[in-house]
Design a protein around this motif. Structure first.
Motif, PDB file in Angstrom:
ATOM      1  N   ARG A 171     -36.544  -0.152  -0.907  1.00 49.26           N
ATOM      2  CA  ARG A 171     -34.843  -1.059  -0.120  1.00 49.26           C
ATOM      3  C   ARG A 171     -34.861  -0.102   1.474  1.00 49.26           C
ATOM      4  O   ARG A 171     -34.539   0.962   0.730  1.00 49.26           O
ATOM      5  CB  ARG A 171     -34.385  -0.667  -1.111  1.00 49.26           C
ATOM      6  CG  ARG A 171     -32.682  -1.115  -0.468  1.00 49.26           C
ATOM      7  CD  ARG A 171     -31.418  -1.265  -1.063  1.00 49.26           C
ATOM      8  NE  ARG A 171     -30.571   0.291  -1.158  1.00 49.26           N
ATOM      9  CZ  ARG A 171     -30.759   0.741  -2.737  1.00 49.26           C
ATOM     10  NH1 ARG A 171     -31.184   1.018  -3.359  1.00 49.26           N
ATOM     11  NH2 ARG A 171     -29.577   1.870  -1.958  1.00 49.26           N
ATOM     12  N   VAL A 172     -34.602   0.058   2.244  1.00 53.19           N
ATOM     13  CA  VAL A 172     -35.099  -0.200   3.651  1.00 53.19           C
ATOM     14  C   VAL A 172     -33.893  -0.146   4.029  1.00 53.19           C
ATOM     15  O   VAL A 172     -32.479  -1.194   4.320  1.00 53.19           O
ATOM     16  CB  VAL A 172     -35.317  -0.686   4.466  1.00 53.19           C
ATOM     17  CG1 VAL A 172     -35.467  -0.135   5.693  1.00 53.19           C
ATOM     18  CG2 VAL A 172     -37.313  -0.239   4.511  1.00 53.19           C
ATOM     19  N   VAL A 173     -32.594   0.222   4.410  1.00 50.65           N
ATOM     20  CA  VAL A 173     -31.353   0.715   4.736  1.00 50.65           C
ATOM     21  C   VAL A 173     -31.278   1.760   6.069  1.00 50.65           C
ATOM     22  O   VAL A 173     -31.890   2.363   6.748  1.00 50.65           O
ATOM     23  CB  VAL A 173     -30.617   1.994   3.873  1.00 50.65           C
ATOM     24  CG1 VAL A 173     -30.579   0.900   2.187  1.00 50.65           C
ATOM     25  CG2 VAL A 173     -30.424   2.995   3.699  1.00 50.65           C
ATOM     26  N   SER A 174     -30.128   1.114   7.328  1.00 48.56           N
ATOM     27  CA  SER A 174     -29.979   2.129   8.618  1.00 48.56           C
ATOM     28  C   SER A 174     -29.460   3.190   7.951  1.00 48.56           C
ATOM     29  O   SER A 174     -28.502   3.200   7.313  1.00 48.56           O
ATOM     30  CB  SER A 174     -29.354   0.826   9.259  1.00 48.56           C
ATOM     31  OG  SER A 174     -28.612   1.165  10.368  1.00 48.56           O
ATOM     32  N   TYR A 175     -30.001   3.756   9.045  1.00 53.97           N
ATOM     33  CA  TYR A 175     -29.274   5.400   8.906  1.00 53.97           C
ATOM     34  C   TYR A 175     -29.000   5.804   9.797  1.00 53.97           C
ATOM     35  O   TYR A 175     -30.172   6.659  10.269  1.00 53.97           O
ATOM     36  CB  TYR A 175     -29.642   6.353   7.789  1.00 53.97           C
ATOM     37  CG  TYR A 175     -28.650   7.721   7.284  1.00 53.97           C
ATOM     38  CD1 TYR A 175     -28.065   7.919   6.966  1.00 53.97           C
ATOM     39  CD2 TYR A 175     -29.934   9.210   7.261  1.00 53.97           C
ATOM     40  CE1 TYR A 175     -27.219   9.051   6.283  1.00 53.97           C
ATOM     41  CE2 TYR A 175     -29.618   9.769   6.824  1.00 53.97           C
ATOM     42  CZ  TYR A 175     -27.952  10.069   6.323  1.00 53.97           C
ATOM     43  OH  TYR A 175     -27.831  11.329   6.559  1.00 53.97           O
ATOM     44  N   PHE A 176     -27.624   6.684  10.629  1.00 47.17           N
ATOM     45  CA  PHE A 176     -28.227   6.777  12.199  1.00 47.17           C
ATOM     46  C   PHE A 176     -26.482   7.028  12.248  1.00 47.17           C
ATOM     47  O   PHE A 176     -25.904   7.342  11.619  1.00 47.17           O
ATOM     48  CB  PHE A 176     -27.845   5.673  13.337  1.00 47.17           C
ATOM     49  CG  PHE A 176     -27.321   4.216  13.039  1.00 47.17           C
ATOM     50  CD1 PHE A 176     -26.668   4.254  13.723  1.00 47.17           C
ATOM     51  CD2 PHE A 176     -27.082   3.395  12.121  1.00 47.17           C
ATOM     52  CE1 PHE A 176     -25.298   3.188  13.943  1.00 47.17           C
ATOM     53  CE2 PHE A 176     -26.225   2.512  11.650  1.00 47.17           C
ATOM     54  CZ  PHE A 176     -25.265   2.148  13.398  1.00 47.17           C
ATOM     55  N   ASP A 177     -26.372   7.826  13.950  1.00 43.21           N
ATOM     56  CA  ASP A 177     -25.762   8.875  13.554  1.00 43.21           C
ATOM     57  C   ASP A 177     -23.813   8.058  13.801  1.00 43.21           C
ATOM     58  O   ASP A 177     -22.965   8.446  12.700  1.00 43.21           O
ATOM     59  CB  ASP A 177     -25.866   9.015  15.720  1.00 43.21           C
ATOM     60  CG  ASP A 177     -26.437  10.369  15.921  1.00 43.21           C
ATOM     61  OD1 ASP A 177     -27.160  10.874  15.046  1.00 43.21           O
ATOM     62  OD2 ASP A 177     -26.640  10.645  16.964  1.00 43.21           O
ATOM     63  N   THR A 194     -32.886  15.578  10.799  1.00 45.27           N
ATOM     64  CA  THR A 194     -31.756  16.265  11.118  1.00 45.27           C
ATOM     65  C   THR A 194     -31.948  17.367  12.814  1.00 45.27           C
ATOM     66  O   THR A 194     -30.948  18.250  12.612  1.00 45.27           O
ATOM     67  CB  THR A 194     -32.030  17.564   9.720  1.00 45.27           C
ATOM     68  OG1 THR A 194     -32.693  18.803  10.101  1.00 45.27           O
ATOM     69  CG2 THR A 194     -31.588  17.246   8.646  1.00 45.27           C
ATOM     70  N   VAL A 195     -33.078  17.425  13.541  1.00 41.87           N
ATOM     71  CA  VAL A 195     -32.901  17.828  14.673  1.00 41.87           C
ATOM     72  C   VAL A 195     -32.386  17.701  15.607  1.00 41.87           C
ATOM     73  O   VAL A 195     -33.315  15.975  16.058  1.00 41.87           O
ATOM     74  CB  VAL A 195     -34.782  18.402  14.414  1.00 41.87           C
ATOM     75  CG1 VAL A 195     -34.633  19.338  16.019  1.00 41.87           C
ATOM     76  CG2 VAL A 195     -34.941  19.210  13.306  1.00 41.87           C
ATOM     77  N   SER A 196     -31.745  17.300  15.897  1.00 37.82           N
ATOM     78  CA  SER A 196     -30.487  16.449  16.871  1.00 37.82           C
ATOM     79  C   SER A 196     -31.273  14.661  16.599  1.00 37.82           C
ATOM     80  O   SER A 196     -30.900  13.648  17.241  1.00 37.82           O
ATOM     81  CB  SER A 196     -31.460  16.386  18.189  1.00 37.82           C
ATOM     82  OG  SER A 196     -30.745  17.287  18.945  1.00 37.82           O
ATOM     83  N   ASP A 197     -31.166  14.614  14.782  1.00 35.65           N
ATOM     84  CA  ASP A 197     -31.136  13.575  14.581  1.00 35.65           C
ATOM     85  C   ASP A 197     -30.034  13.400  13.048  1.00 35.65           C
ATOM     86  O   ASP A 197     -30.219  13.958  12.332  1.00 35.65           O
ATOM     87  CB  ASP A 197     -32.549  13.010  13.980  1.00 35.65           C
ATOM     88  CG  ASP A 197     -33.268  12.891  15.148  1.00 35.65           C
ATOM     89  OD1 ASP A 197     -32.888  11.771  16.502  1.00 35.65           O
ATOM     90  OD2 ASP A 197     -34.193  12.898  16.149  1.00 35.65           O
ATOM     91  N   PRO A 198     -29.864  11.898  12.404  1.00 35.42           N
ATOM     92  CA  PRO A 198     -29.440  11.946  11.791  1.00 35.42           C
ATOM     93  C   PRO A 198     -30.347  12.676  10.604  1.00 35.42           C
ATOM     94  O   PRO A 198     -31.164  12.991   9.917  1.00 35.42           O
ATOM     95  CB  PRO A 198     -28.713  10.247  10.937  1.00 35.42           C
ATOM     96  CG  PRO A 198     -29.959   9.765  12.026  1.00 35.42           C
ATOM     97  CD  PRO A 198     -30.350  10.980  12.653  1.00 35.42           C
ATOM     98  N   GLY A 199     -29.345  13.358   9.074  1.00 36.49           N
ATOM     99  CA  GLY A 199     -29.574  13.999   8.041  1.00 36.49           C
ATOM    100  C   GLY A 199     -29.027  15.244   7.612  1.00 36.49           C
ATOM    101  O   GLY A 199     -29.175  15.597   6.088  1.00 36.49           O
ATOM    102  N   ALA A 239     -33.477   4.572   7.032  1.00 36.44           N
ATOM    103  CA  ALA A 239     -34.202   5.087   8.819  1.00 36.44           C
ATOM    104  C   ALA A 239     -33.187   4.587   9.519  1.00 36.44           C
ATOM    105  O   ALA A 239     -32.465   3.735   9.798  1.00 36.44           O
ATOM    106  CB  ALA A 239     -35.093   3.373   8.983  1.00 36.44           C
ATOM    107  N   GLU A 240     -33.259   5.514  10.853  1.00 36.46           N
ATOM    108  CA  GLU A 240     -32.644   5.724  12.005  1.00 36.46           C
ATOM    109  C   GLU A 240     -32.520   4.543  12.795  1.00 36.46           C
ATOM    110  O   GLU A 240     -31.384   3.820  12.826  1.00 36.46           O
ATOM    111  CB  GLU A 240     -33.114   6.699  13.023  1.00 36.46           C
ATOM    112  CG  GLU A 240     -32.175   6.881  13.823  1.00 36.46           C
ATOM    113  CD  GLU A 240     -32.576   7.647  15.652  1.00 36.46           C
ATOM    114  OE1 GLU A 240     -31.983   8.414  15.970  1.00 36.46           O
ATOM    115  OE2 GLU A 240     -34.066   8.337  15.367  1.00 36.46           O
ATOM    116  N   ASP A 241     -33.722   3.370  12.689  1.00 36.85           N
ATOM    117  CA  ASP A 241     -33.641   2.160  13.375  1.00 36.85           C
ATOM    118  C   ASP A 241     -35.053   1.441  12.444  1.00 36.85           C
ATOM    119  O   ASP A 241     -35.721   1.911  12.620  1.00 36.85           O
ATOM    120  CB  ASP A 241     -34.289   2.585  14.599  1.00 36.85           C
ATOM    121  CG  ASP A 241     -34.116   0.702  15.233  1.00 36.85           C
ATOM    122  OD1 ASP A 241     -34.655   0.015  15.128  1.00 36.85           O
ATOM    123  OD2 ASP A 241     -33.743   0.786  16.693  1.00 36.85           O
TER     124      ASP A 241
END
Length: 283
Positions: free
Chosen positions: A58-64, A94-99, A38-40
């Motif tokens: 399992r929730v992990v942080s995944y941001f820029d 992926t659209v202006s966001d992580p991925g 998740a981005e946040d």
């Protein structure tokens, strides 16, 4: 834990404002994931509560800031047969966001990548703009520094497709002023804010008009749609007139001729020669 996307990467679109837009497919993906990137993570847990969902994932942080380093560990989860669901704060990953990095790694490794379609501010704003939708391009966020932003806009001055941009509310006025300088004050555009939310608003008009409106202060998530350049043919005499007007204001002849030739499609040598002839006639 398994799901219909078992052992694969799932890019899940989330509501951009209205939780009623959450699809059954999104609910299923979140409820059955092995890992949710998740981005946040706080926004994710708020979304889960609002949708009355529980997950054992399992929730992990995944941001820029950690996308590059975290992608490798998520790839390891995928290779171990786990289902990894990627969600951003709102809209499509992926659209202006992580991925993107994780998608590339998964594809290169031969792993399954699937999408749970969801709302997109790009398409919603485009549809609301009233501008041509048959051909468009997405430019995302432009550089924050004024000089870099102005150069990017200048490079788009002859783009004939409808253009879609994201912008922060506190930079919107500067963006619109710079766009008007690059594309012309009268270029049609639309600014949408808070799409699908309670205070959704779309303003349409020329870039100059919208810049004046934005100067009063605008809040919320912003998407800007700008009409493409007209494909009208320019004759040689019109090109010469433009060159003469610009050099009269102090611009360099060779630079102006190159710029006008590129924008109009006129042959540079012919435009240069005709301009020299026109200047002789006025001496």
């Amino acid at each position: 834990m398994t799901s219909e996307h078992a052992g694969g990467l799932v890019l899940a679109g989330t509501p951009i404002g209205n939780l009623a837009d959450a699809s059954p497919a999104l609910r299923a993906a979140l409820a059955t994931a092995d890992v949710i990137a998740a981005e946040d993570t706080r926004r994710l847990r708020s979304l889960l509560r609002a949708l009355d969902l529980t997950t054992q994932a399992r929730v992990v942080s995944y941001f820029d800031g950690n996308e590059a380093s975290r992608a490798e560990s998520l790839l390891a989860d995928l290779q171990a047969g786990r289902t990894v669901v990627v969600v951003t704060d709102a809209g499509m990953p992926t659209v202006s966001d992580p991925g993107y990095r994780l998608v590339r790694l998964a594809i290169e490794t031969g792993l399954v990548v699937s999408v749970v379609p969801g709302p997109s501010a790009v398409l919603v704003a485009l549809a609301l703009s009233g501008l041509p939708t048959d051909r468009f391009c997405f430019e995302g966020f432009l550089p924050r520094k004024p000089g870099e932003r102005q150069r990017r806009l200048a490079s788009l001055a002859t783009e004939t497709r409808t253009m879609v941009f994201f912008e922060a509310p506190h930079r919107l006025t500067d963006f619109l002023v710079d766009a008007a300088a690059a594309f012309g004050d009268r270029r049609p555009a639309a600014v949408s804010r808070e799409l699908t939310k309670t205070y959704e608003e779309t303003r349409r008009g020329s870039l100059a008009e919208l810049a004046g409106w934005a100067a009063e202060g605008v809040r919320g998530e912003i998407t800007v749609v700008v009409a493409g350049a007209p494909e009208a043919a320019v004759d040689l005499s019109s090109g010469v007139a433009e060159v003469l007007a610009r050099i009269a204001s102090g611009e360099k002849l060779s630079t102006v001729v190159s710029a006008v030739a590129e924008a109009s499609g006129l042959p540079r040598k012919a435009l240069y020669a005709a301009t020299l002839d026109a200047r002789k006639d006025t001496l």
